[in-house]
Design a protein around this motif. Structure first.
Motif, PDB file in Angstrom:
ATOM      1  N   ARG A   1       6.366   2.395  -2.216  1.00 18.20           N
ATOM      2  CA  ARG A   1       6.609   3.541  -3.104  1.00 18.20           C
ATOM      3  C   ARG A   1       8.098   3.729  -3.360  1.00 18.20           C
ATOM      4  O   ARG A   1       8.536   3.915  -4.503  1.00 18.20           O
ATOM      5  CB  ARG A   1       6.021   4.795  -2.461  1.00 18.20           C
ATOM      6  N   HIS A   2       8.891   3.639  -2.306  1.00 23.37           N
ATOM      7  CA  HIS A   2      10.329   3.858  -2.467  1.00 23.37           C
ATOM      8  C   HIS A   2      11.010   2.666  -3.121  1.00 23.37           C
ATOM      9  O   HIS A   2      12.003   2.846  -3.846  1.00 23.37           O
ATOM     10  CB  HIS A   2      10.965   4.192  -1.115  1.00 23.37           C
TER      11      HIS A   2
ATOM     12  N   LYS B   1       2.729   1.989   2.698  1.00 22.16           N
ATOM     13  CA  LYS B   1       2.640   2.625   1.384  1.00 22.16           C
ATOM     14  C   LYS B   1       3.970   3.240   0.973  1.00 22.16           C
ATOM     15  O   LYS B   1       4.402   3.108  -0.172  1.00 22.16           O
ATOM     16  CB  LYS B   1       1.544   3.704   1.400  1.00 22.16           C
ATOM     17  N   GLU B   2       4.630   3.903   1.920  1.00 26.76           N
ATOM     18  CA  GLU B   2       5.902   4.554   1.596  1.00 26.76           C
ATOM     19  C   GLU B   2       6.994   3.540   1.274  1.00 26.76           C
ATOM     20  O   GLU B   2       7.845   3.786   0.424  1.00 26.76           O
ATOM     21  CB  GLU B   2       6.338   5.462   2.749  1.00 26.76           C
TER      22      GLU B   2
ATOM     23  N   MET C   1      11.871   9.799   6.811  1.00 30.73           N
ATOM     24  CA  MET C   1      10.603  10.508   6.684  1.00 30.73           C
ATOM     25  C   MET C   1       9.846  10.588   8.000  1.00 30.73           C
ATOM     26  O   MET C   1       9.112  11.551   8.247  1.00 30.73           O
ATOM     27  CB  MET C   1       9.716   9.821   5.632  1.00 30.73           C
TER      28      MET C   1
ATOM     29  N   GLU D   1       0.563   4.101   6.616  1.00 28.88           N
ATOM     30  CA  GLU D   1       1.345   5.075   5.851  1.00 28.88           C
ATOM     31  C   GLU D   1       2.747   4.560   5.579  1.00 28.88           C
ATOM     32  O   GLU D   1       3.294   4.749   4.483  1.00 28.88           O
ATOM     33  CB  GLU D   1       1.410   6.406   6.611  1.00 28.88           C
TER      34      GLU D   1
ATOM     35  N   ILE E   1       1.412   5.597  -4.397  1.00 24.64           N
ATOM     36  CA  ILE E   1       2.674   4.861  -4.478  1.00 24.64           C
ATOM     37  C   ILE E   1       3.367   5.113  -5.818  1.00 24.64           C
ATOM     38  O   ILE E   1       4.582   5.296  -5.885  1.00 24.64           O
ATOM     39  CB  ILE E   1       2.419   3.346  -4.291  1.00 24.64           C
TER      40      ILE E   1
ATOM     41  N   VAL F   1      12.440   5.738   4.366  1.00 22.62           N
ATOM     42  CA  VAL F   1      11.200   5.861   5.135  1.00 22.62           C
ATOM     43  C   VAL F   1      11.505   6.234   6.580  1.00 22.62           C
ATOM     44  O   VAL F   1      10.784   7.034   7.193  1.00 22.62           O
ATOM     45  CB  VAL F   1      10.382   4.555   5.057  1.00 22.62           C
TER      46      VAL F   1
END
Length: 329
Positions: free
Chosen positions: A196-197, A192-193, A178, A189, A296, A175
């Motif tokens: 997700r990861h 969420k990332e 990113m 954001e 996600i 992240v």
């Protein structure tokens, strides 16, 4: 434990039946840390009349793997004992192998803080990111730990295959990469990332380890997972017993009973398919919307909504089996 007895040209006598019962009880004790639905034993008896010998074959399905034993001799009770003892030895031997000779060695990685410092984030963004990561770390750790423990419980991983700290370090670093060109920190954001990861990394590493496990003929999970399986559930982000039954804890006996109920509820959630469980936890326990969970999990909003409803129905059904009523929050 579920089992099936197949008889061909022979009917086991009373002595053999008693031997079977004793040996099955012994195997159940070896596997008592796990959900009994994950195991199945097939016992095959056959009399070879021309040779006046008995053939006993045992096939044990354990978490998707198989152990097979075949013994033959002139005395059915003796051959049955020999076959079961051979199977029990294989279970114990392979457990010992897994405890003392782990196939997957933990990779030594720099901590996420070291890598963030090298990510060349803008100073304000880096400071905000590091502060936010420290604030949310307990929830990230709890979520990742539950996912890893669920994979162990379901037989997808062995204990020690994946370290939660490594998962979190990798997710945080990804992240940070990113957002290295961002001029402002976007908390929503980033959250969420991160989730997700975490899911992506656990899925990827689980797949890699299962691929390596496929070269083995048999796999027995490590012992003593049952107690550890439930210790990681935190009181602020699980499906509480009070969401299922009224709070009636008044005595130490009531407290023990409630603890047992809590374990049953936790186990129900652990039994769900990965995507159902993840979507349910992300929405019900982590506060994400279906749209956010879809992002996600890299799926459609419709799929997420459908599977969360299926997860709720699954929980309600299992709660009913336990004689409990699930009162949704």
């Amino acid at each position: 434990m579920k089992y099936e007895i197949i008889k061909r040209n022979v009917v086991p006598d009373a002595e053999t039946e008693k031997i079977i019962a004793r040996k099955i009880e012994k195997i159940e004790k070896l596997l008592e840390s796990f959900n009994e639905d994950l195991f199945f034993l097939r016992i095959n008896f056959n009399e070879i009349k021309k040779r006046k010998r008995f053939n006993v074959r045992l096939m044990m399905q354990i978490l998707g793997r198989h152990l097979r034993v075949k013994k033959e001799g002139p005395d059915l009770p003796a051959v049955t004992i020999e076959a079961f003892e051979a199977l029990i030895r294989e279970i114990k031997k392979f457990k010992e192998f897994l405890r003392n000779e782990p196939e997957f060695r933990r990779k030594i990685r720099p901590s996420y803080k070291e890598k963030i410092n090298k990510a060349q984030l803008k100073q304000e963004v880096q400071e905000a990111f590091e502060k936010y990561v420290e604030e949310i770390m307990p929830r990230l750790y709890s979520f990742a730990l539950k996912e890893v423990r669920n994979r162990i419980y379901q037989g997808q991983l062995r204990q020690g295959d994946i370290q939660v700290k490594d998962v979190l370090d990798e997710a945080i670093v990804r992240v940070s990469d990113m957002i290295k060109n961002e001029t402002e920190f976007k908390e929503k954001e980033v959250k969420k990332e991160l989730y997700r990861h975490i899911i992506r990394i656990i899925n990827k590493w689980t797949k890699e380890r299962r691929s390596q496990l496929s070269i083995l003929d048999k796999t027995i999970p490590p012992e003593e997972i049952d107690n550890e399986l439930y210790e990681f559930y935190q009181p602020d982000d699980i499906l509480h017993v009070e969401d299922v039954i009224p709070d009636t804890v008044e005595t130490p006996e009531d407290e023990v009973e409630e603890e047992e109920l809590q374990k049953s509820i936790d186990q129900v959630i652990s039994m769900m398919p990965d995507k159902w469980r993840q979507a349910f936890r992300l929405i019900e326990l982590e506060g994400f919307s279906p749209d956010e969970v879809a992002m996600i999990q890299d799926r459609s909003v419709e799929e997420v909504k459908k599977e969360v409803e299926m997860a709720r129905a699954f929980i309600a059904e299992k709660m009913e089996d336990l004689g409990l009523e699930w009162l949704e929050r």
